[in-house]
Design an enzyme around this catalytic site. Structure first.
Site, mmCIF file in Angstrom:
data_model
loop_
_atom_site.group_PDB
_atom_site.id
_atom_site.type_symbol
_atom_site.label_atom_id
_atom_site.label_comp_id
_atom_site.label_asym_id
_atom_site.label_seq_id
_atom_site.Cartn_x
_atom_site.Cartn_y
_atom_site.Cartn_z
ATOM 1 N N GLY B 75 -2.544 -18.760 4.324
ATOM 2 C CA GLY B 75 -3.838 -18.502 4.951
ATOM 3 C C GLY B 75 -4.811 -19.649 4.745
ATOM 4 O O GLY B 75 -5.586 -19.997 5.645
ATOM 5 N N THR B 76 -4.770 -20.241 3.574
ATOM 6 C CA THR B 76 -5.694 -21.353 3.284
ATOM 7 C C THR B 76 -5.437 -22.524 4.226
ATOM 8 O O THR B 76 -6.373 -23.133 4.756
ATOM 9 C CB THR B 76 -5.531 -21.804 1.808
ATOM 10 O OG1 THR B 76 -5.867 -20.699 0.967
ATOM 11 C CG2 THR B 76 -6.428 -22.981 1.484
ATOM 12 N N ASN B 157 -12.124 -9.656 1.251
ATOM 13 C CA ASN B 157 -11.004 -9.407 0.342
ATOM 14 C C ASN B 157 -11.395 -8.562 -0.866
ATOM 15 O O ASN B 157 -10.567 -7.862 -1.434
ATOM 16 C CB ASN B 157 -10.382 -10.732 -0.122
ATOM 17 C CG ASN B 157 -11.410 -11.695 -0.649
ATOM 18 O OD1 ASN B 157 -12.420 -11.961 0.004
ATOM 19 N ND2 ASN B 157 -11.187 -12.226 -1.828
ATOM 20 N N GLN B 185 -6.911 -10.487 5.504
ATOM 21 C CA GLN B 185 -6.930 -9.123 4.972
ATOM 22 C C GLN B 185 -6.888 -8.079 6.087
ATOM 23 O O GLN B 185 -6.558 -6.920 5.843
ATOM 24 C CB GLN B 185 -8.193 -8.895 4.126
ATOM 25 C CG GLN B 185 -8.266 -9.731 2.863
ATOM 26 C CD GLN B 185 -7.193 -9.385 1.830
ATOM 27 O OE1 GLN B 185 -6.503 -8.378 1.950
ATOM 28 N NE2 GLN B 185 -7.051 -10.227 0.829
ATOM 29 N N GLY B 206 1.096 -14.443 5.189
ATOM 30 C CA GLY B 206 2.276 -13.578 5.115
ATOM 31 C C GLY B 206 2.257 -12.597 3.961
ATOM 32 O O GLY B 206 2.550 -11.415 4.132
ATOM 33 N N HIS B 207 1.879 -13.089 2.783
ATOM 34 C CA HIS B 207 2.063 -12.232 1.601
ATOM 35 C C HIS B 207 1.026 -11.120 1.496
ATOM 36 O O HIS B 207 1.099 -10.302 0.586
ATOM 37 C CB HIS B 207 2.093 -13.072 0.316
ATOM 38 C CG HIS B 207 0.797 -13.644 -0.114
ATOM 39 N ND1 HIS B 207 0.160 -13.240 -1.263
ATOM 40 C CD2 HIS B 207 0.017 -14.587 0.431
ATOM 41 C CE1 HIS B 207 -0.949 -13.924 -1.408
ATOM 42 N NE2 HIS B 207 -1.067 -14.744 -0.395
ATOM 43 N N THR B 243 9.238 -29.672 8.758
ATOM 44 C CA THR B 243 10.234 -28.649 9.071
ATOM 45 C C THR B 243 9.708 -27.274 8.676
ATOM 46 O O THR B 243 9.145 -27.100 7.599
ATOM 47 C CB THR B 243 11.546 -28.946 8.308
ATOM 48 O OG1 THR B 243 11.973 -30.247 8.703
ATOM 49 C CG2 THR B 243 12.628 -27.933 8.640
ATOM 50 N N CYS B 331 -15.036 -12.760 -16.336
ATOM 51 C CA CYS B 331 -13.987 -13.079 -17.300
ATOM 52 C C CYS B 331 -12.603 -13.157 -16.695
ATOM 53 O O CYS B 331 -11.684 -13.658 -17.308
ATOM 54 C CB CYS B 331 -13.994 -12.056 -18.421
ATOM 55 S SG CYS B 331 -15.359 -12.318 -19.519
#
Lengths: 277, 408
Positions: B75-76, B157, B185, B206-207, B243, B331
């Site tokens: 996505g980035t 997100n 998202q 994809g993920h 590729t 944190c």
């Protein structure tokens, strides 16, 4: 996910001495909701003047809770004079270490202890007396200077890890650099002083070339190779390999493990060696 | 070694499980079908045809044509390609419109561009309200003759809040401005039909939808000006050299086909589970606050703040029970400030540090939700018992115990 030691996890999951001491002799409060962590430490002295009981309440992450828990265990049975010698490094060490970005949690423990002792003695909190450098997290120059000295901090990033100063809007970064320079210059006078970290490019080039001539080139020439300094851009040192080094399969290893290591030891610990293409 | 609890995975906005059917579709291409899809021989051509099928599967999910899909690595990369392509298309324009709550893929790119060009690129970051919504009038006012591109996420997100990107794209089009949306998202969770949209560029990852990590896609409207980010061979019709990551792309195609079939489940069963989880937590735990608009958001996401406790501590306790979630607390991010999204929404520090994001998928069950509802109150109570602010909050003296900074 942070890599916490088993001891940090153990103290976090099963914190010791959680709670308040209603008739505490000293109470130390540091941090805030805005800062993301806060610690309220209670100490009770026994008739012998030693810390008979210590309890805490902490708002914060696993490191903050574990640091608080470990601290209360560490100070029980100590006199105030002994307790005030405990450093943040001692707390971190007790926990088997903390991630570098979380060292400020151990600093918070130490400061709460100082605040509790100051509260008992009826004196102002020492570290709060300085000039507030980081407005976001309310960190004073005294806290920063002490952290630089005690933990041998070398960069603004390290100051942020240890004190949180500079971790918000970033407007104090210049001031932090200034304090760092001031403190590092002072420490130059000490016998174990490290080489100055602010070198001009010309100084760097001169030192690199001297080291090449004195040590590195003779060593490489023994194996039929050689090296030349091609360029320097900030911390990036570009070199060209000559002779047998050009075709040597281990030349990359030589550059990183030998040349770069030597430069970091003897010139500047941030230098990065690259081969000219 | 103690028995590990079963994993209850409620962090699907971070990444998702690769669907077994996706894995099955991919496996032959790790093994015997290893041809290069660009090759002239039939061995490679066979792979090329499967790649074409995957392209069609991705296109179908978003109502696009196969020619409008460019495969990327994530996505980035899709976001970077889209924004940089738009800027190259209008080199005389220097203005970018985005929001204050974008994913770092867009946020950091815009900030980087600004610095890289010596502040020649101006970036307008639109604010959001307490519900995380945008003001369309403010958006319209931000557009000007110098605006090259608008980049606004479709779904946030962290909170799941949906932006009216279709309407925003129409406005941009009417002003001659290219419109990009980071939809990583949203894709697979809400219906999307690019054929009826004015959006020019849309990013997919994809993920986030049960395909593997390391594959993405960029929708490029037919006729929209485009320039590749990665220049090399003629792959992707010259729009992305290199590729193709064949196996992952085949997985992405399969995942898109599954997502299309599961849209209804996502919007009914998953939504019901999310609502049950949310109501269970909000009703049982005092001082718990929902972050983000209650209706205008993804069906799978809830973001709840538990006042006076810190997020990382909640996550680690959840982890002990095998429950995976995320937090916008400082944190957990390595920074010292809580989520920029929650701060932009004006969530007070009392809550922002203790936020937990729970994001579901079609693989979650009602039993899992019941389990989380059963465990969370105890965790929050334990941490609050330890918090110096919890008791005092009921005594009207919240915040700032010996503190030198402002506690909002």
């Amino acid at each position: 996910m942070w890599e916490y030691t088993d001891k940090v996890r153990e103290h976090f999951m099963n914190p010791r001495n959680v709670g308040e001491i209603p008739d505490a002799d000293g109470i130390g409060e540091v941090g805030s909701l805005a800062c993301g962590d806060a610690l309220k430490l209670f100490i009770k002295l026994g008739p012998d003047g030693k810390i008979a009981d210590a309890k805490f309440k902490t708002f914060g992450c696993a490191s903050a809770i574990a640091s608080s828990s470990a601290l209360t265990e560490m100070i029980k049975g100590l006199t105030l004079d002994q307790a005030e010698k405990i450093s943040n490094e001692d707390i971190a060490q007790e926990l088997g270490g903390l991630p570098k970005e979380k060292m400020h949690c151990s600093v918070m423990g130490r400061e709460a202890l100082e605040a509790a002792i100051a509260n008992y003695r009826g004196i102002p909190i020492p570290m709060a007396q300085g000039e507030v450098v980081c407005e976001c997290f309310g960190v004073t120059d005294l806290e920063i200077r002490r952290a630089i000295h005690e933990s041998k901090l070398k960069s603004v990033e390290e100051i942020t890890n240890f004190t949180k100063a500079g971790g918000g809007c970033g407007r104090c970064h210049e001031r932090l650099e200034e304090i760092l320079r001031e403190e590092r210059q002072e420490s130059k006078a000490e016998p174990a002083a490290e080489p100055a970290k602010k070198l001009t490019n010309i100084q760097k080039i001169k030192m690199i070339e001297e080291l090449f001539e004195r040590e590195i080139r003779p060593a490489l020439r023994k194996d039929g190779g050689d090296i030349e300094l091609v360029d320097l851009d900030g911390d990036f040192v570009t070199v060209a390999l000559r002779g047998a080094c050009v075709t040597c399969k281990k030349s990359k290893l030589t550059l990183k493990e030998y040349v770069e290591k030597k430069l970091r030891e003897q010139v500047l610990d941030s230098l990065i060696v690259e081969e000219a293409r | 070694m103690a028995d590990q609890p079963p994993v209850i995975y409620l962090d699907n906005n971070a990444t998702t499980k690769v669907d077994p059917a996706v894995l099955e579709a991919m496996l032959p291409y790790f093994g015997e079908l290893y041809g290069n899809p660009s090759s002239m021989h039939s061995f490679g051509g066979q792979v090329g045809r499967t790649l074409a099928t995957a392209r069609q599967q991705v296109a179908s999910l978003i109502g696009a044509t196969a020619e409008e899909i460019v495969f990327t690595s994530c996505g980035t990369e899709s976001d970077s390609t889209a924004i940089l392509a738009a800027l190259q298309a209008f080199p005389e324009k220097r203005h970018i419109v985005t929001t204050r709550v974008e994913h770092p893929a867009v946020k950091h790119l815009c900030e980087h561009l600004d610095r890289l060009t010596g502040h020649k690129h101006r970036v307008t970051k639109l604010p959001v309200d307490r519900d995380g919504l945008l003001d369309l009038e403010q958006y319209e006012a931000a557009l000007n003759d110098d605006t090259a591109v608008v980049s606004v996420m479709w779904a946030n997100n962290e909170t799941g809040v949906l932006f009216p990107v279709e309407e925003m794209a129409k406005i941009a089009k009417s002003r001659g401005v290219l419109f990009h949306t980071d939809a990583v998202q949203a894709v697979g969770k809400i219906p999307i039909n690019m054929a009826e949209s004015a959006i020019d560029l849309l990013s997919i990852s994809g993920h986030k939808l049960h395909a593997p990590k390391g594959v993405g896609a960029l929708y490029v409207r037919k006729g929209a000006p485009f320039a590749p980010l990665i220049i090399g061979g003629h792959q992707e019709k010259g729009r992305r050299g290199g590729t193709e990551n064949v196996t992952s792309i085949i997985g992405l195609g399969q995942a898109c086909e599954l997502a299309a079939a599961r849209l209804e489940e996502e919007n009914s069963r998953v939504r019901q589970l999310r609502d049950k989880l949310e109501e269970g937590l909000l009703s049982q735990i005092p001082n718990a606050i929902l972050n983000g608009h209650k209706e205008q958001r993804l069906p799978n996401t809830t973001n709840i703040s538990f006042e006076y406790v810190e997020g990382e501590s909640i996550l680690l306790h959840l982890d002990q029970y095998g429950i995976c979630a995320s937090s916008g607390s400082a944190c957990t991010s390595g920074s010292l400030e809580p989520s920029h999204v929650l701060r932009a929404m004006g969530v007070p520090f009392t809550a922002a540090h203790g936020s937990v994001r729970l994001s579901l998928s079609v693989f979650n069950t009602e039993e899992e939700i019941d389990y989380v509802i059963a465990k969370m109150p105890g965790i929050i109570a334990k941490l609050r018992e330890m918090s110096p602010f919890w008791q005092s909050s009921h005594q009207g003296s919240v915040g700032g115990t010996g503190c030198r900074c402002e506690c909002s």
